[in-house]
Design an enzyme around this catalytic site. Structure first.
Site, PDB file in Angstrom:
ATOM      1  N   HIS A  23       1.031  -0.899  -0.217  1.00 49.46           N
ATOM      2  CA  HIS A  23       0.314  -0.281  -0.028  1.00 49.46           C
ATOM      3  C   HIS A  23       0.514   0.663  -0.277  1.00 49.46           C
ATOM      4  O   HIS A  23       0.136   2.091  -0.256  1.00 49.46           O
ATOM      5  CB  HIS A  23      -1.093   0.240   1.515  1.00 49.46           C
ATOM      6  N   ASP A  75      -1.055  -8.010   1.765  1.00 51.78           N
ATOM      7  CA  ASP A  75      -0.430  -5.779   1.624  1.00 51.78           C
ATOM      8  C   ASP A  75       0.826  -6.807   2.071  1.00 51.78           C
ATOM      9  O   ASP A  75       1.372  -5.604   2.992  1.00 51.78           O
ATOM     10  CB  ASP A  75      -0.976  -5.009   2.609  1.00 51.78           C
ATOM     11  N   SER A  78       4.746   1.912   8.208  1.00 54.82           N
ATOM     12  CA  SER A  78       4.187   1.234   7.330  1.00 54.82           C
ATOM     13  C   SER A  78       4.848   0.622   6.824  1.00 54.82           C
ATOM     14  O   SER A  78       6.457   0.985   6.232  1.00 54.82           O
ATOM     15  CB  SER A  78       3.013   1.734   6.113  1.00 54.82           C
TER      16      SER A  78
HETATM   17  C1  JGN Z   1      -9.217   2.047   6.254  1.00 54.52           C
HETATM   18  O1  JGN Z   1      -8.522   3.044   7.227  1.00 54.52           O
HETATM   19  C2  JGN Z   1      -8.067   2.438   8.460  1.00 54.52           C
HETATM   20  C3  JGN Z   1      -6.870   1.791   7.951  1.00 54.52           C
HETATM   21  C4  JGN Z   1      -5.664   2.265   7.719  1.00 54.52           C
HETATM   22  N1  JGN Z   1      -5.077   3.710   8.937  1.00 54.52           N
HETATM   23  C5  JGN Z   1      -3.750   4.351   8.690  1.00 54.52           C
HETATM   24  C6  JGN Z   1      -3.041   3.117   9.169  1.00 54.52           C
HETATM   25  C7  JGN Z   1      -2.239   2.590   7.979  1.00 54.52           C
HETATM   26  C8  JGN Z   1      -2.534   2.845   6.670  1.00 54.52           C
HETATM   27  C9  JGN Z   1      -1.211   2.156   8.206  1.00 54.52           C
HETATM   28  C10 JGN Z   1      -0.556   2.202   9.850  1.00 54.52           C
HETATM   29  C11 JGN Z   1       0.673   1.257   9.538  1.00 54.52           C
HETATM   30  C12 JGN Z   1      -1.188   2.699  10.629  1.00 54.52           C
HETATM   31  N2  JGN Z   1      -0.592   3.229  11.295  1.00 54.52           N
HETATM   32  C13 JGN Z   1      -2.054   3.506  11.946  1.00 54.52           C
HETATM   33  C14 JGN Z   1      -2.873   3.948  11.332  1.00 54.52           C
HETATM   34  C15 JGN Z   1      -2.713   4.121  10.035  1.00 54.52           C
HETATM   35  C16 JGN Z   1      -6.486   5.072   9.373  1.00 54.52           C
HETATM   36  C17 JGN Z   1      -6.371   5.226  10.013  1.00 54.52           C
HETATM   37  O2  JGN Z   1      -5.313   6.212  10.007  1.00 54.52           O
HETATM   38  C18 JGN Z   1      -8.130   4.227   9.024  1.00 54.52           C
END
Ligand code: JGN
Length: 305
Positions: free
Chosen positions: A53, A101, A231
């Site tokens: 992602h 992912d 991420s």
């Molecule tokens: C569908 O949305 C939800 C999932 C993605 N979250 C973002 C996000 C990603 C993309 C990757 C990592 C490692 C994250 N660690 C904490 C939040 C966060 C949002 C909230 O922020 C909510």
């Protein structure tokens, strides 16, 4: 001798890169639209494992730079998992879907291993059998999984940047979490529905598939949480000072670092800033994507079991 995976300098005064020589920083340059940052792990001389992602369909290898130790590397190829489809559930009102992912970056040049650049161990490879002091080739992949991912709450760690208040630079800090793999797994996964973009989710299993490991929350102890910038980083199980990657940080329910609220490198009571109990993090379980890993890394001499 075969390079040993998952080895790090442990002495206190070693620098952050030497303590976590597999952690890499990934920058994706999007002309006119800034730069996206992600983390990754060095898994062989030429490959970095990260999250799919981090990239969009339009990103090309030449927009990506990987920082390993203190050196920058260019990328020859980006290989996202073929089953990663971020928009798969859009028609159900679920904007982002993180199943599978994971991605591998092939570097243009091989990394020369050093105290600041050394690969982490991957499950079901000869390196992990050696790291676990188990006989090779007798030890099976199943035995790796039994040892690394038993039932119950499994102590694991991820590495995240911290603000060094003296040097006002960014350091790295290891954060200990527990993978809920026993009776707390269900409640951990159920909190996925608390993510704001997931209010249309009727069944948790729609967004939390078999591929995910779940950490975070306050039971059995308060777990630190990941931030968006984490991420692609590795979720690591440590066994007798050897480090084995069992997951890739994929997504979290809440991003507590939104306004760059970094933890401080020095202070120890940061875990007292208790996150909400539903602040959970989800990681792709490497044991669930082994056929893809074996295929993509077949020429890297990792000796998969
Ligand atoms: C569908 O949305 C939800 C999932 C993605 N979250 C973002 C996000 C990603 C993309 C990757 C990592 C490692 C994250 N660690 C904490 C939040 C966060 C949002 C909230 O922020 C909510």
């Amino acid at each position: 001798a075969l390079s040993m995976c998952g080895l790090a300098k442990e002495f206190q005064s070693a620098d952050d890169e030497e303590k976590n020589p597999w952690l890499v920083s990934i920058s994706i340059l999007r002309p006119g639209r800034g730069t996206e940052m992600c983390k990754g792990a060095l898994v062989s001389q030429k490959y970095v494992l990260t999250a799919a992602h981090c990239f969009t369909i339009d990103d090309e290898a030449d927009q990506i730079t990987v920082k390993i130790g203190k050196k920058n590397f260019q990328v020859a190829a980006l290989k996202s998992h073929p089953q990663y489809t971020v928009g798969k559930l859009r028609n159900l009102g679920i904007p982002e879907f993180y199943d599978y992912d994971v991605a591998l970056l092939a570097l243009r040049k091989q990394v020369t291993f050093s105290s600041e650049a050394r690969p982490i161990c991957l499950p079901c490879t000869a390196g992990t059998s050696r790291a676990l002091r188990r006989p090779h080739p007798q030890t099976t992949c199943k035995e790796h999984e039994q040892e690394l991912m038993p039932g119950g709450n499994i102590p694991a760690l991820f590495v995240t940047p911290c603000r060094d208040k003296y040097l006002s630079t960014l350091g790295l800090r290891r954060r200990t979490v527990r993978i809920k793999n026993g009776d707390k797994k269900h409640s951990c996964e159920a909190d996925a529905k608390k993510a704001k973009q997931y209010q249309n989710v009727t069944e948790v299993s729609q967004v939390v598939t078999e591929r995910f490991l779940c950490t975070g929350g306050i039971e059995p102890e308060v777990d630190p949480n990941t931030c968006k910038g984490d991420s692609g980083g590795p979720l690591i199980v440590a066994k007798r000072m050897r480090y084995i990657q069992v997951g890739v940080i994929s997504w979290g329910v809440v991003d507590l670092c939104k306004n760059n609220l970094r933890i401080e490198c020095q202070n120890d009571n940061d875990h007292l800033e208790q996150a909400p109990s539903h602040a959970r993090d989800f990681h792709i379980n490497l044991f669930k994507v082994l056929p893809w890993l074996r295929e993509e890394l077949r020429e890297e001499g990792l000796d998969f079991l």
